[in-house]
Design a protein around this motif. Structure first.
Motif, PDB file in Angstrom:
ATOM      1  N   SER A  24      12.191 -18.156  -5.502  1.00  8.84           N
ATOM      2  CA  SER A  24      11.911 -16.725  -5.677  1.00  8.84           C
ATOM      3  C   SER A  24      10.411 -16.483  -5.744  1.00  8.84           C
ATOM      4  O   SER A  24       9.891 -15.545  -5.116  1.00  8.84           O
ATOM      5  CB  SER A  24      12.563 -16.205  -6.965  1.00  8.84           C
ATOM      6  OG  SER A  24      13.950 -16.360  -6.940  1.00  8.84           O
ATOM      7  N   ILE A  28       8.035 -14.276  -3.175  1.00 10.07           N
ATOM      8  CA  ILE A  28       7.157 -13.204  -3.647  1.00 10.07           C
ATOM      9  C   ILE A  28       5.722 -13.444  -3.173  1.00 10.07           C
ATOM     10  O   ILE A  28       5.069 -12.528  -2.651  1.00 10.07           O
ATOM     11  CB  ILE A  28       7.206 -13.085  -5.185  1.00 10.07           C
ATOM     12  CG1 ILE A  28       8.582 -12.615  -5.643  1.00 10.07           C
ATOM     13  CG2 ILE A  28       6.107 -12.152  -5.695  1.00 10.07           C
ATOM     14  CD1 ILE A  28       8.826 -12.773  -7.137  1.00 10.07           C
ATOM     15  N   ASP A  31       5.491 -13.083   0.662  1.00  9.84           N
ATOM     16  CA  ASP A  31       5.658 -11.668   0.997  1.00  9.84           C
ATOM     17  C   ASP A  31       4.379 -10.889   0.703  1.00  9.84           C
ATOM     18  O   ASP A  31       3.876 -10.153   1.559  1.00  9.84           O
ATOM     19  CB  ASP A  31       6.841 -11.095   0.199  1.00  9.84           C
ATOM     20  CG  ASP A  31       7.036  -9.623   0.432  1.00  9.84           C
ATOM     21  OD1 ASP A  31       7.339  -9.232   1.585  1.00  9.84           O
ATOM     22  OD2 ASP A  31       6.888  -8.843  -0.532  1.00  9.84           O
ATOM     23  N   GLN A  32       3.837 -11.051  -0.495  1.00 15.23           N
ATOM     24  CA  GLN A  32       2.639 -10.304  -0.878  1.00 15.23           C
ATOM     25  C   GLN A  32       1.417 -10.734  -0.073  1.00 15.23           C
ATOM     26  O   GLN A  32       0.578  -9.898   0.282  1.00 15.23           O
ATOM     27  CB  GLN A  32       2.389 -10.432  -2.384  1.00 15.23           C
ATOM     28  CG  GLN A  32       3.425  -9.712  -3.227  1.00 15.23           C
ATOM     29  CD  GLN A  32       3.490  -8.231  -2.934  1.00 15.23           C
ATOM     30  OE1 GLN A  32       2.495  -7.513  -3.045  1.00 15.23           O
ATOM     31  NE2 GLN A  32       4.659  -7.748  -2.543  1.00 15.23           N
ATOM     32  N   SER A  88      17.661  -7.579 -10.388  1.00 12.65           N
ATOM     33  CA  SER A  88      16.910  -8.814 -10.636  1.00 12.65           C
ATOM     34  C   SER A  88      17.309  -9.457 -11.962  1.00 12.65           C
ATOM     35  O   SER A  88      17.454 -10.683 -12.046  1.00 12.65           O
ATOM     36  CB  SER A  88      15.408  -8.540 -10.605  1.00 12.65           C
ATOM     37  OG  SER A  88      15.021  -8.121  -9.319  1.00 12.65           O
ATOM     38  N   GLY A 114      13.782 -13.014  -5.087  1.00 13.73           N
ATOM     39  CA  GLY A 114      12.390 -12.994  -4.625  1.00 13.73           C
ATOM     40  C   GLY A 114      12.108 -11.811  -3.717  1.00 13.73           C
ATOM     41  O   GLY A 114      11.073 -11.143  -3.841  1.00 13.73           O
ATOM     42  N   LEU A 117      12.080  -8.493  -5.811  1.00 16.43           N
ATOM     43  CA  LEU A 117      10.858  -8.361  -6.603  1.00 16.43           C
ATOM     44  C   LEU A 117       9.621  -8.146  -5.716  1.00 16.43           C
ATOM     45  O   LEU A 117       8.699  -7.427  -6.095  1.00 16.43           O
ATOM     46  CB  LEU A 117      10.679  -9.562  -7.522  1.00 16.43           C
ATOM     47  CG  LEU A 117      11.709  -9.653  -8.649  1.00 16.43           C
ATOM     48  CD1 LEU A 117      11.532 -10.943  -9.441  1.00 16.43           C
ATOM     49  CD2 LEU A 117      11.633  -8.433  -9.566  1.00 16.43           C
ATOM     50  N   GLY A 118       9.610  -8.759  -4.533  1.00 13.96           N
ATOM     51  CA  GLY A 118       8.505  -8.533  -3.600  1.00 13.96           C
ATOM     52  C   GLY A 118       8.385  -7.069  -3.215  1.00 13.96           C
ATOM     53  O   GLY A 118       7.287  -6.496  -3.186  1.00 13.96           O
ATOM     54  N   ASN A 119       9.527  -6.437  -2.943  1.00 10.97           N
ATOM     55  CA  ASN A 119       9.503  -5.022  -2.585  1.00 10.97           C
ATOM     56  C   ASN A 119       9.231  -4.128  -3.793  1.00 10.97           C
ATOM     57  O   ASN A 119       8.605  -3.078  -3.655  1.00 10.97           O
ATOM     58  CB  ASN A 119      10.805  -4.621  -1.880  1.00 10.97           C
ATOM     59  CG  ASN A 119      10.826  -5.077  -0.428  1.00 10.97           C
ATOM     60  OD1 ASN A 119       9.788  -5.328   0.182  1.00 10.97           O
ATOM     61  ND2 ASN A 119      12.011  -5.193   0.127  1.00 10.97           N
ATOM     62  N   ILE A 121       7.217  -4.866  -6.233  1.00 13.59           N
ATOM     63  CA  ILE A 121       5.759  -4.914  -6.412  1.00 13.59           C
ATOM     64  C   ILE A 121       5.091  -3.866  -5.525  1.00 13.59           C
ATOM     65  O   ILE A 121       4.197  -3.136  -5.965  1.00 13.59           O
ATOM     66  CB  ILE A 121       5.214  -6.332  -6.135  1.00 13.59           C
ATOM     67  CG1 ILE A 121       5.684  -7.292  -7.229  1.00 13.59           C
ATOM     68  CG2 ILE A 121       3.690  -6.322  -6.008  1.00 13.59           C
ATOM     69  CD1 ILE A 121       5.436  -8.756  -6.922  1.00 13.59           C
ATOM     70  N   ALA A 148      10.072 -10.014   2.447  1.00 12.93           N
ATOM     71  CA  ALA A 148      11.034  -9.769   1.364  1.00 12.93           C
ATOM     72  C   ALA A 148      12.392  -9.375   1.933  1.00 12.93           C
ATOM     73  O   ALA A 148      13.434  -9.870   1.479  1.00 12.93           O
ATOM     74  CB  ALA A 148      10.513  -8.677   0.431  1.00 12.93           C
TER      75      ALA A 148
END
Length: 183
Positions: A24, A28, A31-32, A88, A114, A117-119, A121, A148
């Motif tokens: 996860s 993240i 993705d970021q 989550s 993961g 949570l990426g989206n 953020i 993500a």
């Protein structure tokens, strides 16, 4: 069932498959990092052709998958943040509750976690999700997405495969227990 029983079911301190949380975190971070790269190098709605069927395009998606609710008045940002955070929490608890040998299920849950949570953020930081991967073939266009979204899709696929595998194993165990021969 009283509240103590419910608390024990959800919050019993077990490790389960939580050792897959590294996946996860990897999702993240990847993705970021890719979103930051796109934001820093591509102008909004510009495209960079990579292959005849694949482009990088910087889009800001205020909606959900396939830009559903993108034209809403702004409530969707907070709704999707709360929804993703709630999901989550459930996924993390689920990861702790499953057996450590349920690898396919653990991978699926970790990828979905993961990606979610990426989206989240993005929604918290920007008010929208950055999408940038754009596939097309001749006159067919798939909506732009990101790492993500890819992790969520692969994770959901893993969860489906795991469910089919578990169902098949339960049927097989039931036939053995009843003494019936497989058809």
């Amino acid at each position: 069932m009283n509240s103590n029983s419910l608390a024990k079911i959800w919050f019993t301190p077990t490790r389960g498959a939580s050792n897959w949380l590294w996946l996860s975190i990897f999702v993240i971070l990847l993705d970021q990092a890719t979103k930051a790269l796109v934001i820093g190098t591509v102008k909004l709605q510009d495209t960079i052709a990579l292959l005849p069927f694949l482009e990088i395009v910087y889009l800001e998606n205020t909606g959900a998958a396939f830009s559903i609710f993108a034209q809403a008045s702004g409530w969707q940002r907070w709704f999707f943040i709360v929804l993703a955070l709630g999901v989550s929490v459930v996924l993390m608890v689920w990861l702790r509750r499953i057996r450590s040998d349920q690898r396919f299920l653990a991978v699926g849950l970790s990828l979905v976690l993961g990606g979610a949570l990426g989206n989240v953020i993005d929604r918290v930081m920007h008010g929208y999700v950055v999408d940038f991967i754009f596939f097309h073939w001749r006159s067919w266009y798939f909506p732009a997405f990101n790492i993500a979204d890819t992790a969520i899709s692969i994770g959901a696929g893993c969860l489906l495969i795991d469910a089919f595998r578990e169902s098949g194993q339960e049927k097989k165990a039931g036939r053995k227990a009843s003494g019936a021969s497989p058809k």
